[in-house]
Design a protein around this motif. Sequence first.
Motif, PDB file in Angstrom:
ATOM      1  N   VAL A 183       0.872  -1.165   0.000  1.00 28.73           N
ATOM      2  CA  VAL A 183       0.000   0.000   0.000  1.00 28.73           C
ATOM      3  C   VAL A 183       0.913   1.221   0.000  1.00 28.73           C
ATOM      4  O   VAL A 183       1.810   1.330   0.851  1.00 28.73           O
ATOM      5  CB  VAL A 183      -0.922   0.031   1.230  1.00 28.73           C
ATOM      6  N   ARG A 193      -0.196  -5.560   2.649  1.00 26.02           N
ATOM      7  CA  ARG A 193      -1.346  -6.451   2.741  1.00 26.02           C
ATOM      8  C   ARG A 193      -0.816  -7.856   3.024  1.00 26.02           C
ATOM      9  O   ARG A 193       0.025  -8.363   2.293  1.00 26.02           O
ATOM     10  CB  ARG A 193      -2.143  -6.428   1.441  1.00 26.02           C
ATOM     11  N   THR A 194      -1.293  -8.429   4.086  1.00 31.88           N
ATOM     12  CA  THR A 194      -0.860  -9.769   4.459  1.00 31.88           C
ATOM     13  C   THR A 194      -2.054 -10.709   4.438  1.00 31.88           C
ATOM     14  O   THR A 194      -3.213 -10.279   4.333  1.00 31.88           O
ATOM     15  CB  THR A 194      -0.231  -9.795   5.866  1.00 31.88           C
ATOM     16  N   LEU A 198      -4.262  -5.968   6.858  1.00 26.89           N
ATOM     17  CA  LEU A 198      -3.379  -4.841   6.582  1.00 26.89           C
ATOM     18  C   LEU A 198      -2.486  -4.544   7.792  1.00 26.89           C
ATOM     19  O   LEU A 198      -2.930  -4.561   8.930  1.00 26.89           O
ATOM     20  CB  LEU A 198      -4.214  -3.601   6.255  1.00 26.89           C
ATOM     21  N   GLY A 403      -3.755  -2.259  -5.001  1.00 27.01           N
ATOM     22  CA  GLY A 403      -4.741  -2.812  -4.105  1.00 27.01           C
ATOM     23  C   GLY A 403      -5.319  -4.127  -4.551  1.00 27.01           C
ATOM     24  O   GLY A 403      -6.062  -4.758  -3.806  1.00 27.01           O
ATOM     25  N   PRO A 405      -5.296  -8.115  -5.232  1.00 30.48           N
ATOM     26  CA  PRO A 405      -4.534  -9.176  -4.576  1.00 30.48           C
ATOM     27  C   PRO A 405      -3.518  -9.796  -5.511  1.00 30.48           C
ATOM     28  O   PRO A 405      -3.751  -9.944  -6.705  1.00 30.48           O
ATOM     29  CB  PRO A 405      -5.615 -10.185  -4.163  1.00 30.48           C
ATOM     30  N   ALA A 429      -5.363   4.140   2.296  1.00 30.32           N
ATOM     31  CA  ALA A 429      -5.912   3.032   3.088  1.00 30.32           C
ATOM     32  C   ALA A 429      -7.245   3.403   3.710  1.00 30.32           C
ATOM     33  O   ALA A 429      -7.490   4.559   4.050  1.00 30.32           O
ATOM     34  CB  ALA A 429      -4.926   2.664   4.182  1.00 30.32           C
TER      35      ALA A 429
END
Length: 429
Positions: A183, A193-194, A198, A403, A405, A429
Motif C-alpha cells: 500500500v 497487505r498480508t 493490513l 490494491g 490481490p 488506506a
Amino acid sequence: MYGTRVAVLGAGIVGAACARELALAGLEVTVVDRGAAASATTAHGEGNVLVSDKGPGPELELAQFSRRLWPQVLATIAERSGRAADAVEWEPKGGIVVATTDAGARELARFAAAQRAAGVRAEVLDAAGLAEAEPYVTPAHTAALHYPQDAQVQPAAAAAALLGDALAAGATLRTRREVLGAVTRSSRLTGIRTSAGLLEADLFVNAAGPWAGELAARLGAPVDVRPRRGDVLVTTPLPPTVFHKVYDADYVGAVGSSAEELQTSAVVESTRGGSVLIGSSRRRVGFDDRLRPEVLSAVAAKALRLFPTLAGVPVMRAYGGFRPYVPDHLPVIGADPRLAGLWHASGHEGAGIGLSVGTARLLRGLILGEPTAMDATPFRVDRPAVLGERAHPASSAHSVSSGRPATSASPAGSAHPASSAHPASEETA
C-alpha cells in the motif's frame, strides 16, 4: 525517531537481529513472517561466524565488525536470560583450513597473506601442529592454517535469543502471515497487505533471506536476490573427533563462485551434542528443495579425503536449505532508492548467521541517521548487481500496489529490467 513504527519482514536471524537493534533504539517494531520464527534458512544453517573464508573487502570488514559484536550482544542477552545466552552455544573454537595439493597450498598462502594485511589472524600449522590440533585429519596435506577468530553458534537458538531480546524491548511477533502486496501513498510504502490483513508502519525492512527478491517484487521494488541451495550431512554422536571448524582450501573458491552447477568442498565440524556436521554444497536450482543422493555422495566423498576416519560412521540425517545469493556476493543493506519507506537487509548467502549482528547495527545507524562503525556504501541497494537486468520484473508489483490481490510472485532470476519498479498507482488506506 521514538514512536516510529517499523515492520521487519522476516523472522530469521537477520530479521531477529534487526528487530533487536531497532527495538532497543526505542522504535515500535513488529516482526512478520509467513512461517514460524527461524524456521527456514536459519534453521538449516551450520551456525558459522567466520572471517577465514573472506578475502579483503567490504564483506570481510563486516565479518570482523560482527565478530567483535557477537560476544557483546551475547553478554547483553545473558543479563536478561542466562538460559537464552547459554542455548546459543557460542564456541570461539577457531577454524583450520587444509590444502591437499601443491596448487592449493600456494593459493592458500597467497589468500592468507592478503587477509593478514586486512587484520585477520592466520597462523601457519606445520605437520606436528596440525596433528596436535586435529589428530584425525588426513596426513596427506600440503599446508594448513589456523584461524583463531572463527566461531560457531547454534543458529536457531541464536535467532531465538536475539528475537527474545527484541520482544523484551517491546517488539511484537506476527507469524503465519504472508505478505501479499504493498500500500503506497505519494510513492511511499505505508502498509503491506498480508494474509491476516493490513499492517501499516512508517518503515519496512525486507529481511526475507532467499525470498527477499520475491518479496521485493511484491512490494514493487525488485532486487536481484536469488536462492542458492546447500546440503549438510549429520552423523550420529561420536567421541571427540573434530575440534575446530575444518575445511579444505577449495571452500573459499566455492563461496566466491557464481557458477550455477554443483560445487562441493569439505567442511567438517562438531556440535556440542557430539554429532559431526558435514558440508558443503552450492547449486542454483531455484526453490527446488529435494535432497539429491548424488549431491550428498559428493559432499561425503570430499569429507572423507579430509577425515578418512569418518568412513563407516552412520549418518542419521541430511538436510538442505537456501542461501540468499546476490551476483556480486555482497549483502544488500540500506534504503531502497525507488520506494521511500522500504529498507533492505538481505543477500548474505551462507554468511548470514555470522553477519547478522553487524548488519543489524549498520541498519540501525542508517535508519537513525547516526554514524556507522564502517562504511555501508558497498552494500547499498542502488548498485548494478542488485538492480541489474535479472532483478524481478516490476510488472507483477503494479497490481499489488494498486490494491488488487497478488496471485503469485515473479520467480527469482527473471530477466527483466528493474528501472520501472515504482508502483504504478497510489492507494489511500
